[in-house]
Design a protein around this motif. Structure first.
Motif, PDB file in Angstrom:
ATOM      1  N   GLU A  45       0.817  -1.215   0.000  1.00 38.69           N
ATOM      2  CA  GLU A  45       0.000   0.000   0.000  1.00 38.69           C
ATOM      3  C   GLU A  45       0.850   1.263   0.000  1.00 38.69           C
ATOM      4  O   GLU A  45       0.364   2.335  -0.343  1.00 38.69           O
ATOM      5  CB  GLU A  45      -0.940  -0.003   1.204  1.00 38.69           C
ATOM      6  N   ARG A  48       3.958   2.778  -5.333  1.00 41.32           N
ATOM      7  CA  ARG A  48       3.244   3.318  -6.489  1.00 41.32           C
ATOM      8  C   ARG A  48       3.787   2.661  -7.753  1.00 41.32           C
ATOM      9  O   ARG A  48       4.987   2.637  -7.980  1.00 41.32           O
ATOM     10  CB  ARG A  48       3.432   4.829  -6.566  1.00 41.32           C
ATOM     11  N   ALA A  49       2.885   2.141  -8.573  1.00 41.71           N
ATOM     12  CA  ALA A  49       3.251   1.574  -9.870  1.00 41.71           C
ATOM     13  C   ALA A  49       2.899   2.595 -10.940  1.00 41.71           C
ATOM     14  O   ALA A  49       1.734   2.952 -11.105  1.00 41.71           O
ATOM     15  CB  ALA A  49       2.509   0.268 -10.115  1.00 41.71           C
ATOM     16  N   VAL A  61      -2.176  -4.379 -14.318  1.00 42.58           N
ATOM     17  CA  VAL A  61      -1.627  -3.706 -13.132  1.00 42.58           C
ATOM     18  C   VAL A  61      -2.765  -3.173 -12.258  1.00 42.58           C
ATOM     19  O   VAL A  61      -2.699  -3.248 -11.030  1.00 42.58           O
ATOM     20  CB  VAL A  61      -0.646  -2.583 -13.533  1.00 42.58           C
ATOM     21  N   LEU A  62      -3.823  -2.663 -12.877  1.00 45.47           N
ATOM     22  CA  LEU A  62      -4.968  -2.190 -12.097  1.00 45.47           C
ATOM     23  C   LEU A  62      -5.580  -3.330 -11.285  1.00 45.47           C
ATOM     24  O   LEU A  62      -5.948  -3.140 -10.120  1.00 45.47           O
ATOM     25  CB  LEU A  62      -6.020  -1.565 -13.014  1.00 45.47           C
ATOM     26  N   SER A  65      -3.420  -3.933  -8.356  1.00 41.52           N
ATOM     27  CA  SER A  65      -3.610  -2.883  -7.365  1.00 41.52           C
ATOM     28  C   SER A  65      -4.846  -3.150  -6.518  1.00 41.52           C
ATOM     29  O   SER A  65      -4.851  -2.923  -5.309  1.00 41.52           O
ATOM     30  CB  SER A  65      -3.745  -1.527  -8.058  1.00 41.52           C
ATOM     31  N   CYS A  68      -3.672  -5.907  -4.058  1.00 44.89           N
ATOM     32  CA  CYS A  68      -2.581  -5.580  -3.130  1.00 44.89           C
ATOM     33  C   CYS A  68      -2.672  -4.191  -2.509  1.00 44.89           C
ATOM     34  O   CYS A  68      -2.008  -3.916  -1.519  1.00 44.89           O
ATOM     35  CB  CYS A  68      -1.237  -5.721  -3.840  1.00 44.89           C
ATOM     36  N   PHE A  70      -1.658  -1.176  -3.790  1.00 44.92           N
ATOM     37  CA  PHE A  70      -0.700  -0.141  -4.165  1.00 44.92           C
ATOM     38  C   PHE A  70      -1.367   0.895  -5.069  1.00 44.92           C
ATOM     39  O   PHE A  70      -2.395   0.649  -5.678  1.00 44.92           O
ATOM     40  CB  PHE A  70       0.553  -0.737  -4.832  1.00 44.92           C
ATOM     41  N   THR A  71      -0.768   2.071  -5.139  1.00 43.03           N
ATOM     42  CA  THR A  71      -1.275   3.162  -5.954  1.00 43.03           C
ATOM     43  C   THR A  71      -0.805   2.994  -7.392  1.00 43.03           C
ATOM     44  O   THR A  71       0.309   2.521  -7.628  1.00 43.03           O
ATOM     45  CB  THR A  71      -0.754   4.506  -5.404  1.00 43.03           C
ATOM     46  N   VAL A  72      -1.642   3.391  -8.344  1.00 38.51           N
ATOM     47  CA  VAL A  72      -1.297   3.296  -9.759  1.00 38.51           C
ATOM     48  C   VAL A  72      -1.346   4.685 -10.385  1.00 38.51           C
ATOM     49  O   VAL A  72      -2.274   5.452 -10.141  1.00 38.51           O
ATOM     50  CB  VAL A  72      -2.274   2.368 -10.514  1.00 38.51           C
TER      51      VAL A  72
END
Length: 149
Positions: A45, A48-49, A61-62, A65, A68, A70-72
């Motif tokens: 979290e 950032r990807a 990737v979305l 996200s 998991c 994480f920010t995209v």
């Protein structure tokens, strides 16, 4: 903030050096191919990807996200004008990276249609709307635009 991953899709390797050179001063980006990112990297979290690739790669990737947390952030390839326009991504690569790295993340809804992420729009009902194709056939340019959407 955690790690800033520059996640690039297949065929985008040649653009990575240019993207890294456009990164804001002091920014650290960890470049990683899409397959490796999805299989080997455990983004959290805090991470950032920043995604640079084709639409299906962006969607992958979305989905990661969503699982998991994480920010995209998205970078549009030169040919991805619709992506740039829809998500208001600057056309200048340096400015786009500046926004992707330093921009404030905000939650957005993730829309699925037939088990696939919808990036820009979905049409409910008759598609195309009744009468549109008859009018479009009269003008080749209009027909071309309709099928491009």
């Amino acid at each position: 903030m955690g790690v800033h991953y520059l996640v690039y899709g297949a065929g985008c390797e040649k653009d990575v050096d240019g993207l890294l050179q456009n990164a804001p001063e002091g920014a650290t980006l960890q470049p990683v191919g899409l397959e490796a990112f999805l299989k080997e990297h455990r983004a959290t979290e805090e991470d950032r990807a920043i995604v640079y690739g084709e639409y299906d790669e962006i969607k992958a990737v979305l989905e990661g996200s969503f699982v998991c947390g994480f920010t995209v952030a998205l970078l549009a390839k030169p040919s991805q004008r619709a992506l740039r326009d829809t998500f208001e991504i600057p056309g200048n690569p340096a400015k786009a990276l500046e926004v992707a790295i330093g921009g404030e993340a905000r939650p957005v809804d993730l829309l699925y249609c037939q088990d696939e992420i919808v990036l820009w729009s979905a049409l409910v009902g008759e598609a195309p709307p009744h009468g549109m194709m008859a009018r479009a056939r009269k003008n080749d340019a209009a027909t071309h635009r309709i099928w491009m959407l």
